[in-house]
Design an enzyme around this catalytic site. Structure first.
Site, PDB file in Angstrom:
ATOM      1  N   CYS A   1       0.828  -1.215   0.000  1.00  0.00           N
ATOM      2  CA  CYS A   1       0.000   0.000   0.000  1.00  0.00           C
ATOM      3  C   CYS A   1       0.862   1.265   0.000  1.00  0.00           C
ATOM      4  CB  CYS A   1      -0.926  -0.033   1.213  1.00  0.00           C
ATOM      5  SG  CYS A   1      -1.803   1.504   1.528  1.00  0.00           S
TER       6      CYS A   1
ATOM      7  N   CYS B   1       0.003   3.848   2.727  1.00  0.00           N
ATOM      8  CA  CYS B   1       0.442   3.328   4.031  1.00  0.00           C
ATOM      9  C   CYS B   1       1.908   3.683   4.273  1.00  0.00           C
ATOM     10  CB  CYS B   1       0.271   1.808   4.089  1.00  0.00           C
ATOM     11  SG  CYS B   1      -1.440   1.237   3.913  1.00  0.00           S
TER      12      CYS B   1
END
Length: 231
Positions: free
Chosen positions: A160, A163
């Site tokens: 991600c 993230c």
């Protein structure tokens, strides 16, 4: 009347003939050790299987259209069938399905692969790493939340991008606030916790204060946006 009773008796005896054992990691482990080549079935997706799986397990994705034909091709209905998934939920829900397929001795790993790893049971992986898989039980999470005044939970994944951008911000907030516990949950490896908190997007952030959830947000956030809900 007899023509109606006989088929009914047959169906009843068929259902009773299937023996289903629901075993925790230790019980499952001990049963596996009784067989040199157990019929061990991993019904998760192939990517989860590659990250880590039980030794001697064969992977057939339960969602695959070829699942039934491959199952009967590789697994003898007259021999014990060992089954596990990620959290144990899919295996338990499929219990009747395997019975209807004709398997007479079914052994299910309660808690699935997550419970297996947190119980320090051995597993193998195709990844070039010896790091333990980042699994956490709901019990461990709850205990952390209850025993810390402020807890910031970060649901993330290695792949991600947002993230990764949030990571330095989270670490900065943590370093500046000694009363804050930062708890990172790998969404790909903690399916039961993701399900419990209904996490559908990552990153997802939760803040708990004295054991109660007081804040929830998703996506990219600024440092000030997170800090405004702390202390």
């Amino acid at each position: 009347m007899q023509k109606l009773i006989y088929p009914l008796l047959f169906l009843i005896s068929f259902n009773i003939s299937a023996q289903v054992s629901k075993l925790g990691p230790q019980g499952f482990y001990l049963e596996l050790k009784k067989y040199s080549n157990p019929q061990l079935l991993d019904i998760r997706s192939s990517d989860l299987f590659e990250k880590g799986h039980l030794k001697k397990a064969y992977n057939i994705d339960l969602a695959s259209e070829e699942f039934e034909s491959l199952l009967l091709q590789y697994y003898d209905v007259n021999k014990p069938l060992f089954i596990y998934c990620q959290t144990g939920k899919s295996s338990l829900q499929s219990e009747k399905y395997f019975e209807e397929m004709g398997y007479k001795d079914i052994k299910i790993l309660v808690g699935g692969f997550e419970k297996w790893t947190v119980s320090s049971k051995p597993y193998v992986s195709s990844q070039n790493t010896t790091r333990p898989l980042a699994y956490m039980t709901i019990q461990n999470l709850n205990e952390t939340i209850k025993t810390n005044e402020w807890v910031l939970v970060d649901f993330y994944a290695d792949w991600c991008g947002p993230c990764k951008k949030m990571e330095p911000i989270l670490q900065k907030i943590k370093s500046e606030n000694k009363n804050l516990t930062l708890l990172k949950i790998d969404s790909d490896k903690n399916a039961s916790i993701v399900e419990k908190y209904e996490v559908e997007e990552i990153p997802t952030f939760l803040i708990f204060h004295n054991g109660k959830q007081v804040w929830r947000r998703t996506g990219l956030l600024t440092e000030n946006e997170i800090k405004s809900y702390l202390f």
